[in-house]
Motif scaffolding. Structure first.
Motif, PDB file in Angstrom:
ATOM      1  N   SER A  56       0.802  -1.323  -0.017  1.00 14.06           N
ATOM      2  CA  SER A  56      -0.054   0.155  -0.082  1.00 14.06           C
ATOM      3  C   SER A  56       0.719   1.251  -0.018  1.00 14.06           C
ATOM      4  O   SER A  56       0.754   2.237   0.950  1.00 14.06           O
ATOM      5  CB  SER A  56      -0.906  -0.040   1.286  1.00 14.06           C
ATOM      6  OG  SER A  56      -0.157  -0.075   2.315  1.00 14.06           O
ATOM      7  N   PRO A  58       2.448   4.582  -2.606  1.00 17.78           N
ATOM      8  CA  PRO A  58       2.157   5.329  -4.042  1.00 17.78           C
ATOM      9  C   PRO A  58       2.855   4.318  -5.143  1.00 17.78           C
ATOM     10  O   PRO A  58       2.239   4.319  -6.131  1.00 17.78           O
ATOM     11  CB  PRO A  58       2.944   6.676  -3.900  1.00 17.78           C
ATOM     12  CG  PRO A  58       3.030   6.699  -2.141  1.00 17.78           C
ATOM     13  CD  PRO A  58       3.246   5.446  -1.752  1.00 17.78           C
ATOM     14  N   PHE A  61       0.786   1.498  -5.783  1.00 21.36           N
ATOM     15  CA  PHE A  61      -0.613   2.163  -6.429  1.00 21.36           C
ATOM     16  C   PHE A  61      -0.494   2.523  -7.976  1.00 21.36           C
ATOM     17  O   PHE A  61      -1.410   2.091  -8.600  1.00 21.36           O
ATOM     18  CB  PHE A  61      -1.067   3.195  -5.550  1.00 21.36           C
ATOM     19  CG  PHE A  61      -2.102   3.973  -6.335  1.00 21.36           C
ATOM     20  CD1 PHE A  61      -3.632   3.597  -6.069  1.00 21.36           C
ATOM     21  CD2 PHE A  61      -2.048   5.377  -6.863  1.00 21.36           C
ATOM     22  CE1 PHE A  61      -4.648   4.316  -6.490  1.00 21.36           C
ATOM     23  CE2 PHE A  61      -2.992   6.046  -7.741  1.00 21.36           C
ATOM     24  CZ  PHE A  61      -4.422   5.371  -7.423  1.00 21.36           C
ATOM     25  N   SER A 137       0.530  12.240  -1.006  1.00 21.90           N
ATOM     26  CA  SER A 137      -0.497  11.549  -0.259  1.00 21.90           C
ATOM     27  C   SER A 137      -1.489  11.009  -1.188  1.00 21.90           C
ATOM     28  O   SER A 137      -1.425  10.889  -2.174  1.00 21.90           O
ATOM     29  CB  SER A 137      -1.499  12.806   0.495  1.00 21.90           C
ATOM     30  OG  SER A 137      -1.929  13.726  -0.651  1.00 21.90           O
ATOM     31  N   ARG A 138      -2.533  10.130  -0.570  1.00 22.69           N
ATOM     32  CA  ARG A 138      -3.410   9.372  -1.153  1.00 22.69           C
ATOM     33  C   ARG A 138      -4.284  10.285  -2.340  1.00 22.69           C
ATOM     34  O   ARG A 138      -4.542   9.942  -3.385  1.00 22.69           O
ATOM     35  CB  ARG A 138      -4.515   8.712  -0.260  1.00 22.69           C
ATOM     36  CG  ARG A 138      -5.318   7.545  -0.843  1.00 22.69           C
ATOM     37  CD  ARG A 138      -4.514   6.516  -1.529  1.00 22.69           C
ATOM     38  NE  ARG A 138      -5.232   5.339  -2.112  1.00 22.69           N
ATOM     39  CZ  ARG A 138      -4.757   4.350  -2.707  1.00 22.69           C
ATOM     40  NH1 ARG A 138      -3.235   4.022  -2.833  1.00 22.69           N
ATOM     41  NH2 ARG A 138      -5.449   3.401  -2.957  1.00 22.69           N
ATOM     42  N   GLN A 141      -2.294  11.097  -5.078  1.00 23.41           N
ATOM     43  CA  GLN A 141      -2.027   9.934  -6.154  1.00 23.41           C
ATOM     44  C   GLN A 141      -3.212   9.741  -7.059  1.00 23.41           C
ATOM     45  O   GLN A 141      -3.222   9.401  -8.175  1.00 23.41           O
ATOM     46  CB  GLN A 141      -1.840   8.539  -5.229  1.00 23.41           C
ATOM     47  CG  GLN A 141      -0.668   8.553  -4.382  1.00 23.41           C
ATOM     48  CD  GLN A 141      -0.859   7.451  -3.413  1.00 23.41           C
ATOM     49  OE1 GLN A 141      -0.962   6.255  -3.666  1.00 23.41           O
ATOM     50  NE2 GLN A 141      -0.253   7.827  -2.151  1.00 23.41           N
TER      51      GLN A 141
END
Length: 314
Positions: A56, A58, A61, A137-138, A141
């Protein structure tokens, strides 16, 4: 009236590859195996990144987003390739042909943008380690991934729409899917202006993104060479090696086919070159990202243990 007849083409005929005798079933089965392995490999990466908390990050992802893209990319052309290998010359309606052209180039240009985003991720991880998690950060992303798709599908509108408005006099295409160069060879008119527009859109998009990636890796190289130990330098390089390999495969084929004039290749050679970027590259990508990656191998072990545990539960 004659002009109208030459302009409207209700369908095209995809010539595909000429295979006879024992080569025909072998070519079909070989292509089918590569296609199924490509789907399985990219699906495996998506499932692992989704199911294992150890991936999990970046980097993984974006790798999963790339794998999702590759599923669609390879499925845009390979089913038609399998059909032509099995049945020979295959008709395709004009509407389906131009949709295929647009989707294929949209996904290709999205991959171009996504590779740039992945290079930026590696740059921030290595060159800005203290601020990496706040910068990537999510939300960032998701924004970067979404922007890549929007940019790719927007840029592809230009070459696809221009090609769709051409008048066509010929019907049979020396290819196994609808692409720019083979389609333009079927036109009744001079396509040199279209060539220039295609070079401007596709060439500039690929070229600028390639220079962006190159600039980021120059920055990475400077930082890595200044690291104190050989072990830390090797670790930094290892996180980039898979991405560099994928970038090399993608841009080598893209520059070969699209940076020059789309009509500049000899008739019939486009389909052979296309096998590299439309079939081989999506097949190799999951292998490149998993074969020498310890984190992915460990994630596969953890997920397989969880699956076995679930299956053995009463």
């Amino acid at each position: 009236m004659g002009h109208v007849n030459h302009t409207w083409m209700p369908s095209f005929l995809l010539a595909g590859f000429t295979t006879t005798g024992i080569l025909q079933p072998l070519a079909f089965l070989g292509t089918l195996c590569i296609y199924l392995l490509t789907l399985a490999g990219n699906l495996l990466i998506i499932v692992l990144v989704w199911a294992d908390s150890g991936l999990s990050t970046p980097m993984y992802f974006f790798i999963s987003v790339l794998s999702f893209l590759e599923l669609w990319y390879v499925s845009t052309t390979v089913p038609m390739l399998l059909h032509t290998l099995l049945h020979g010359r295959s008709p395709i309606s004009s509407a389906a042909c131009f949709v295929q052209l647009y989707v294929f180039h949209s996904l290709g240009m999205t991959e171009c943008c996504l590779l740039g985003v992945m290079a930026l991720d590696r740059y921030l991880a290595i060159c800005r380690p203290l601020h990496y998690h706040s910068l990537m950060s999510r939300q960032v992303q998701l924004w970067l991934a979404g922007a890549s798709w929007v940019a790719g599908f927007s840029a592809a509108l230009v070459p696809a729409s221009l090609t769709a408005t051409l008048p066509f006099c010929l019907r049979e295409m020396a290819h196994y899917f609808c692409d720019l160069a083979p389609l333009m060879r079927l036109s009744c008119v001079d396509t040199s202006w279209h060539d220039r527009v295609h070079r401007a859109v596709i060439g500039v998009a690929n070229g600028c993104n390639f220079m962006f990636i190159l600039g980021l890796y120059v920055g990475i190289l400077r930082v890595v060479l200044n690291l104190p130990s050989a072990a830390s330098r090797a670790k930094a390089f290892s996180t980039c090696s898979s991405h560099i390999t994928v970038v090399a495969l993608f841009y080598a084929s893209a520059f070969t086919v699209y940076v020059g004039s789309p009509g500049s290749h000899l008739k019939g050679t486009d389909k052979h070159i296309a096998l590299v970027y439309a079939l081989l590259t999506p097949f190799l990508n999951p292998i490149i990202y998993t074969l020498r990656n310890k984190e992915v191998k460990e994630a596969m072990k953890r997920v397989s243990v969880r699956i076995r545990t679930l299956l053995n539960e009463p």
